[in-house]
Design a protein around this motif. Structure first.
Motif, mmCIF file in Angstrom:
data_model
loop_
_atom_site.group_PDB
_atom_site.id
_atom_site.type_symbol
_atom_site.label_atom_id
_atom_site.label_comp_id
_atom_site.label_asym_id
_atom_site.label_seq_id
_atom_site.Cartn_x
_atom_site.Cartn_y
_atom_site.Cartn_z
ATOM 1 N N HIS B 175 -2.355 -7.208 -13.908
ATOM 2 C CA HIS B 175 -2.310 -7.907 -12.619
ATOM 3 C C HIS B 175 -3.126 -6.877 -11.712
ATOM 4 N N THR B 176 -4.075 -7.093 -11.260
ATOM 5 C CA THR B 176 -5.042 -6.400 -10.393
ATOM 6 C C THR B 176 -5.200 -7.022 -8.867
ATOM 7 N N ALA B 177 -5.197 -5.870 -7.925
ATOM 8 C CA ALA B 177 -5.367 -6.323 -6.649
ATOM 9 C C ALA B 177 -6.749 -5.565 -6.067
ATOM 10 N N HIS B 178 -7.448 -6.257 -5.190
ATOM 11 C CA HIS B 178 -8.711 -5.702 -4.767
ATOM 12 C C HIS B 178 -8.948 -5.765 -3.435
ATOM 13 N N SER B 179 -9.796 -5.222 -2.713
ATOM 14 C CA SER B 179 -10.169 -5.303 -1.130
ATOM 15 C C SER B 179 -11.329 -6.465 -1.031
ATOM 16 N N ASN B 180 -11.755 -7.005 -1.925
ATOM 17 C CA ASN B 180 -12.587 -7.976 -1.654
ATOM 18 C C ASN B 180 -12.949 -9.214 -2.920
ATOM 19 N N GLU B 181 -13.555 -10.190 -2.608
ATOM 20 C CA GLU B 181 -13.692 -11.255 -3.526
ATOM 21 C C GLU B 181 -14.487 -10.906 -4.897
ATOM 22 N N LYS B 182 -15.763 -10.283 -4.416
ATOM 23 C CA LYS B 182 -16.704 -9.960 -5.470
ATOM 24 C C LYS B 182 -16.117 -9.001 -6.322
ATOM 25 N N GLU B 183 -15.439 -7.826 -5.910
ATOM 26 C CA GLU B 183 -14.730 -6.957 -7.072
ATOM 27 C C GLU B 183 -13.751 -7.753 -7.957
ATOM 28 N N ALA B 184 -12.979 -8.428 -7.171
ATOM 29 C CA ALA B 184 -11.881 -9.238 -7.961
ATOM 30 C C ALA B 184 -12.655 -9.895 -8.974
ATOM 31 N N ILE B 185 -13.906 -10.742 -8.751
ATOM 32 C CA ILE B 185 -14.461 -11.556 -9.729
ATOM 33 C C ILE B 185 -14.994 -10.636 -10.777
ATOM 34 N N GLU B 186 -15.367 -9.659 -10.465
ATOM 35 C CA GLU B 186 -16.165 -8.753 -11.620
ATOM 36 C C GLU B 186 -14.841 -8.307 -12.262
ATOM 37 N N GLU B 187 -13.901 -7.972 -11.951
ATOM 38 C CA GLU B 187 -12.555 -7.641 -12.650
ATOM 39 C C GLU B 187 -12.367 -8.894 -13.808
ATOM 40 N N THR B 188 -12.372 -9.908 -12.999
ATOM 41 C CA THR B 188 -12.011 -11.302 -13.986
ATOM 42 C C THR B 188 -12.969 -11.290 -15.138
ATOM 43 N N GLU B 189 -14.217 -10.952 -14.857
ATOM 44 C CA GLU B 189 -15.227 -10.930 -15.849
ATOM 45 C C GLU B 189 -15.073 -9.932 -16.855
ATOM 46 N N ARG B 190 -14.911 -8.823 -16.274
ATOM 47 C CA ARG B 190 -14.785 -7.762 -17.127
ATOM 48 C C ARG B 190 -13.761 -7.821 -18.430
ATOM 49 N N MET B 191 -12.544 -8.365 -17.839
ATOM 50 C CA MET B 191 -11.476 -8.616 -18.782
ATOM 51 C C MET B 191 -11.793 -9.647 -19.797
ATOM 52 N N GLN B 192 -12.413 -10.710 -19.345
ATOM 53 C CA GLN B 192 -13.015 -11.673 -20.234
ATOM 54 C C GLN B 192 -13.895 -11.011 -21.391
ATOM 55 N N ASP B 193 -14.745 -10.049 -20.900
ATOM 56 C CA ASP B 193 -15.603 -9.377 -21.601
ATOM 57 C C ASP B 193 -14.956 -8.650 -22.798
ATOM 58 N N ILE B 194 -13.851 -7.922 -22.279
ATOM 59 C CA ILE B 194 -13.073 -7.074 -23.069
ATOM 60 C C ILE B 194 -12.394 -8.089 -24.424
ATOM 61 N N TYR B 195 -11.885 -8.952 -23.729
ATOM 62 C CA TYR B 195 -11.089 -9.982 -24.792
ATOM 63 C C TYR B 195 -12.204 -10.456 -25.687
ATOM 64 N N ALA B 196 -13.395 -10.814 -25.233
ATOM 65 C CA ALA B 196 -14.382 -11.269 -26.270
ATOM 66 C C ALA B 196 -14.878 -10.059 -27.105
ATOM 67 N N THR B 197 -15.070 -8.955 -26.611
ATOM 68 C CA THR B 197 -15.359 -7.924 -27.492
ATOM 69 C C THR B 197 -14.340 -7.526 -28.632
ATOM 70 N N PHE B 198 -12.981 -7.658 -28.091
ATOM 71 C CA PHE B 198 -11.950 -7.285 -28.987
ATOM 72 C C PHE B 198 -11.863 -8.544 -30.166
ATOM 73 N N ALA B 199 -11.863 -9.676 -29.682
ATOM 74 C CA ALA B 199 -11.872 -10.743 -30.812
ATOM 75 C C ALA B 199 -12.965 -10.801 -31.532
ATOM 76 N N GLU B 200 -14.415 -10.271 -31.172
ATOM 77 C CA GLU B 200 -15.137 -10.342 -32.133
ATOM 78 C C GLU B 200 -15.536 -9.133 -33.035
ATOM 79 N N GLU B 201 -15.494 -8.004 -32.352
ATOM 80 C CA GLU B 201 -15.510 -6.824 -33.001
ATOM 81 C C GLU B 201 -14.282 -6.263 -34.039
ATOM 82 N N TYR B 202 -13.030 -6.602 -33.518
ATOM 83 C CA TYR B 202 -11.957 -6.252 -34.235
ATOM 84 C C TYR B 202 -11.320 -7.248 -35.038
#
Lengths: 489, 489
Positions: B175-202
């Protein structure tokens, strides 16, 4: 900087709450009696978990996970256990909400969705686990079964206190099954030993190992082993318990095994647990009016580096090297180079958070190839040569760990007082508190009377202290050994 | 040995349950819809947790813990979220049991101990967390707030399935909190990327990254990012989701911050989670009729060593050396020298449990300084010289990890089919299942109609696949890009 921490002398209880809140360890929540464990507090708990989990696994235990809920009919199967926890049970009765027809946008419990059987939110998991073990244990080949669970539990409390007593808390609970009594008792003692080792070597919190009296036993246990610590206000803290459950749960849940002679018998069992309550013990063993004091082995950040008066290229370069050298020794170091705060503010902040070692890096000191090293435990400082700084810090962290333990042990040892009359008992309890090492006639009645008179309870019948016969401090009746009384958390 | 596993071909669903139970991963419990995660299953989950936790921390997140319960008035504050979960809520209404006057030894809910306000057992923690964040966030200096929680949650389910859908499950929720929309969207995408990396590599489980359609979004989210995997029966599995929450929760819980210009604004937020459901995905990506197949990076035991026909002094000596060499390379190896079982039985057992590599050590082979190495993934065996065995196994484990991923990827890629009419849609769905890559007119209405016609839903609007315009497979209306349909778990 005024940290707004009440002094210990003024009000120990308020001091404790101030430390927990100001150091960012935990906070009250919108749910009565439940706390929020904040990141700094949780990081310490994670370090505790990591070490305990390692010790459990090294002694052959494995982790598993059992349901949060216990159907009421299972919960009541072991009667003593059920009776002991009945008054603290959160109960789930419904499984659905619906729109409130009288208030738009609001929800209400759907009366149509009432459970046929109520579910108890686990206050402890013996019932659900032993109901499961019945399917897992058939033969002596299935034994011993050595399982631990990391989980949340709920025990409804009216008077709560962050970490020490909360309606929901986090803990681990071990539940083991054995083919014979001797092995189960050995397991009970092994886990008490592990808890004592963890408390002393990692938390730097000295503990006394002992057994509980019958009236202080875990509900459903045949024998409860405990480790008891002493807080700075002279009150005792039960820091971990390990229960020999005999065949009580095996009988309540009909868990039998076939032995090597093809004979059927009930299984013998143990359970043991420590909780986030340990956080309270950690705080009340070491911290002071300046804030938290953490033993290096459990501190999420062991070293903080502060530039004086502020960071510049040269300082950054030196700090980077120091951080690298510390990391190579598995020391967690953080560079606090926030430009918006002044060194004095940072010093106070880092003190408040209990970071064991602070390194101050100033321009003039660098000319002498030195940095200032400050210890959180005794608030001393000295100038240290940068060459070999990592080795120095490594040793210093060990020294701090040892010093914290020794200091707490001296404090505790000074507060174990032999008393031989009720007058002495009450006067020592009043004047210095701590443990009263006194004779007791072994009856629950006397135990209860002393509690009513003094608010002190028998913390344990100690296992590693001298044994001498004598006469009960209240009744004058014969006593086989002294036991430890104290006021307790 | 007959393992009693239903074949995939006969009944995939029963095969799955057989694997989960026989490999000792989980079992049903006495509590409707709740499972017991057994030691072997939990050990795999612990390995998942360890890696995910590391990835979260490397990207600046810290762990904390929030209450299990959510007061009803907080729960309903974000209306869409509340509405989305209302039908699945376990509700605590009472906090005490008492002796049942009509039945000795039984307990009943004490009607006197009714809560003034009902407590919801968290189905997800946005409400309780955002209510807390209001106190934590005041200024832009408090942002971003990057917190994760490992916890149990409860969503009442009528039709359950071990790991895949249970009333209580374990998960992590960021659960993350950000000062602007752009950063929050980047975080959303970062975590999707982490999940994808985990799923594929591990997990060696290929996934497609995409966004959910509006009707499949998390209740209360502005945008839901997902990773979608394909199971062996041709059904899709939503394996992890990351939500951009806009300012929805900040508004519902009045969480504002003062920016650098001293202006007050609502905070932007994200939440993201994966759960024990991943265990189901892992099983249904790799396992076969012989039992579990585990990728080496998540296998609690990577290598098992079996003496043939049985252990003796010479064999034990060789095995001890091999185990030491493997340990030095951080490979977990177990010596299965139980004298009561024959090698054939052990082979079958170890196959069932999915241990990636088996080393057979026989007397005759030792004369040639060789051991037999068997792979679980493709069931091949070969003789390997004992000199350099650890290097060989180390490489082999990597090969197995890669092979499992490649195999699953080929399977998945073969089952992404472009279809351009409903006839084609239904025929491919029927004949080979998998993902149908089809044009859609972008309306919830069409989505719903296709679901009713075929039981297939839009799994995601993929983010890394070709984009071409076309005509909706159902309505013929214009479509900006193809989306992925599938039947799903």
């Amino acid at each position: 900087m005024s940290k707004g921490i009440t002094s210990q002398e003024e009000n120990y209880s308020q001091w404790y709450t101030d430390i927990v809140k100001k150091a960012g360890l935990a906070d009250h929540s919108a749910v009565r009696g439940c706390m929020v464990i904040k990141p700094t507090g949780y990081a310490i708990w994670e370090n505790m978990q990591k070490q305990l989990d390692k010790m459990f696994k090294e002694t052959g235990h494995v982790n598993a996970y059992f349901p949060l809920f216990v159907p009421k009919s299972l919960f009541e199967a072991e009667e003593k256990n059920a009776e002991g926890f009945a008054k603290e049970c959160a109960v789930v009765t419904h499984y659905r909400l619906k729109g409130d027809p009288n208030e738009k946008g609001k929800l209400m419990v759907d009366p149509e969705a009432k459970l046929e059987e109520e579910l108890i939110v686990r206050p402890t998991s013996e019932a659900i686990i032993w109901n499961t073990y019945r399917d897992w244990i058939k033969s002596h080949r299935d034994l011993p079964l050595l399982i631990n669970q990391w989980a949340n539990v709920v025990r409804w409390e009216m008077r709560t206190r962050l970490f020490m007593r909360t309606a929901e808390f986090l803990w681990q609970e071990g539940h083991t099954a054995h083919s014979n009594e001797k092995e189960a008792i050995e397991e009970t003692e092994r886990m008490q030993d592990i808890y004592a080792t963890f408390a002393e070597e990692y938390m730097a919190m000295p503990v006394i190992k002992g057994k509980k009296t019958e009236s202080e036993r875990f509900a459903g246990a045949t024998e409860t082993y405990t480790i008891e610590a002493l807080m700075q206000d002279g009150k005792a803290l039960q820091a971990g318990t390990s229960h020999f459950l005999g065949q009580n749960f095996a009988k309540a849940f009909d868990v039998k095994f076939t032995d090597t002679n093809n004979k059927e018998s009930y299984v013998w069992s143990t359970s043991w647990g420590v909780s986030t309550r340990l956080m309270g013990g950690l705080i009340m063993t070491h911290s002071d009016d300046n804030g938290l004091v953490l033993p290096p082995k459990l501190a999420p950040t062991q070293v903080v580096i502060v530039p004086i008066p502020k960071a510049n290229g040269e300082i950054n370069e030196v700090v980077d090297k120091i951080v690298d050298q510390l990391k190579a020794k598995n020391i967690t170091a953080v560079y606090d180079n926030d430009k918006k705060s002044r060194p004095g503010f940072k010093f106070a902040e880092n003190e408040l958070k209990g970071i064991p070692v602070r390194i101050g890096v100033g321009k003039r000191d660098l000319e002498n190839n030195q940095v200032e090293v400050a210890r959180r435990d005794n608030l001393t400082k000295e100038m240290v040569n940068i060459d070999g700084i990592a080795e120095y810090i490594d040793q210093l962290l060990e020294d701090i760990q040892t010093n914290l333990f020794e200091k707490a042990k001296k404090f505790r040892d000074d507060r174990i007082t032999k008393v031989d009359s009720m007058e002495e008992f009450e006067s020592v309890l009043e004047s210095k508190g701590g443990f009263l090492f006194a004779h007791w006639d072994g009856t629950a009645d006397t135990e209860q009377k002393i509690k009513e008179l003094t608010k002190a309870t028998i913390r344990c019948i100690p296992m590693n202290m001298e044994i001498e016969e004598g006469k009960c401090v209240l009744t004058g009746k014969p006593s086989k050994q002294r036991v430890l009384f104290a006021k307790a958390y």
